[in-house]
Design a protein around this motif. Structure first.
Motif, short mmCIF file in Angstrom:
data_model
loop_
_atom_site.label_atom_id
_atom_site.label_comp_id
_atom_site.label_asym_id
_atom_site.label_seq_id
_atom_site.Cartn_x
_atom_site.Cartn_y
_atom_site.Cartn_z
N GLU A 87 0.76 -1.24 0.08
CA GLU A 87 0.03 0.02 0.19
C GLU A 87 0.86 1.34 0.03
O GLU A 87 0.33 2.40 -0.40
CB GLU A 87 -0.88 -0.06 1.15
N LEU A 104 -6.59 -1.37 -4.30
CA LEU A 104 -6.95 -2.82 -3.22
C LEU A 104 -5.80 -3.56 -3.07
O LEU A 104 -4.89 -3.61 -4.16
CB LEU A 104 -7.87 -3.46 -4.10
N SER A 108 -6.01 -8.49 0.75
CA SER A 108 -7.47 -8.01 1.33
C SER A 108 -8.42 -9.17 1.48
O SER A 108 -8.42 -9.87 0.58
CB SER A 108 -8.27 -6.91 0.44
N GLU A 112 -13.38 -7.12 1.94
CA GLU A 112 -12.90 -5.88 1.72
C GLU A 112 -12.88 -5.62 0.11
O GLU A 112 -12.89 -4.71 -0.48
CB GLU A 112 -11.51 -5.77 2.29
#
Length: 217
Positions: A87, A104, A108, A112
């Motif tokens: 991220e 994304l 995840s 999510e």
């Protein structure tokens, strides 16, 4: 009508995992897959997906350039959701600057992933506002001068709405906080995007961070 999604990733297992998660939802339909960003434009034109979930790093054409190409050449482009391993990757920030609507993480949880697709498709909130703020703090400092945002001549209310957008509030939450109607907020958001020349909330918020209008820290 279901939200239609095109999956773009050079790893077959990632595509299979995303397909399994998304196809299990009654309101989401996976309409196609591609292994590289170079295949995105013809597929977008033929399949007309609502959302493209696209890996940021691919061998021929990465997610950044593919995003730019789609927005430059497709008349009514889909929402673009960048799929990434890390991220805090500068590639993610560059993809957002290029016009991606959110990102994304590959790790995840299923819920999510589904939430991210639905939220990006709806377009009335910022996906992962805290992460976008952190990316802006790390990679966006000094990118843009304050003049472009000052030149937008936002009204006092529009400036207030932009600050609330940067916090990740939805239109309904902004309306409740300002004690105005949802349609009024929608009009303010549209005006902010138009004045900033922003495709969506993500680009407007990044412009606000990079110009110093909103502090990313």
């Amino acid at each position: 009508m279901p939200v239609t999604v095109l999956l773009v990733d050079d790893e077959p297992l990632v595509r299979a995992g995303l397909r399994a998660v998304l196809a299990a939802q009654p309101d989401i339909e996976v309409v196609g897959e591609a292994a590289d960003g170079a295949a995105v434009i013809p597929l977008v034109r033929s399949l007309r997906p609502d959302v493209v979930a696209m890996d940021v790093r691919m061998p021929l054409l990465d997610g950044i350039e593919a995003t730019r190409a789609v927005l430059r050449t497709v008349a009514e482009p889909p929402k673009i959701l960048v799929v990434t391993t890390f991220e805090d990757d500068e590639y993610v920030y560059e993809a957002l600057r290029a016009g991606a609507d959110g990102f994304l993480l590959k790790r995840s949880r299923p819920e999510e992933i589904v939430h991210a697709v639905r939220l990006v498709a709806a377009g009335d909130s910022l996906l992962f506002p805290a992460s976008v703020r952190q990316l802006a703090a790390r990679y966006g400092t000094g990118r843009a001068a304050a003049e472009p945002l000052a030149g937008a001549r936002l009204t006092e209310r529009e400036a207030e709405v932009l600050r609330l957008m940067a916090r990740g509030l939805t239109n309904a939450e902004i309306a409740a906080g300002l004690v105005v109607g949802a349609e009024t907020v929608k009009s303010h958001v549209s005006a902010v995007l138009a004045k900033l020349g922003a495709r969506d909330r993500t680009q407007a918020v990044i412009a606000a961070y990079e110009s110093g209008f909103v502090a990313p820290r």
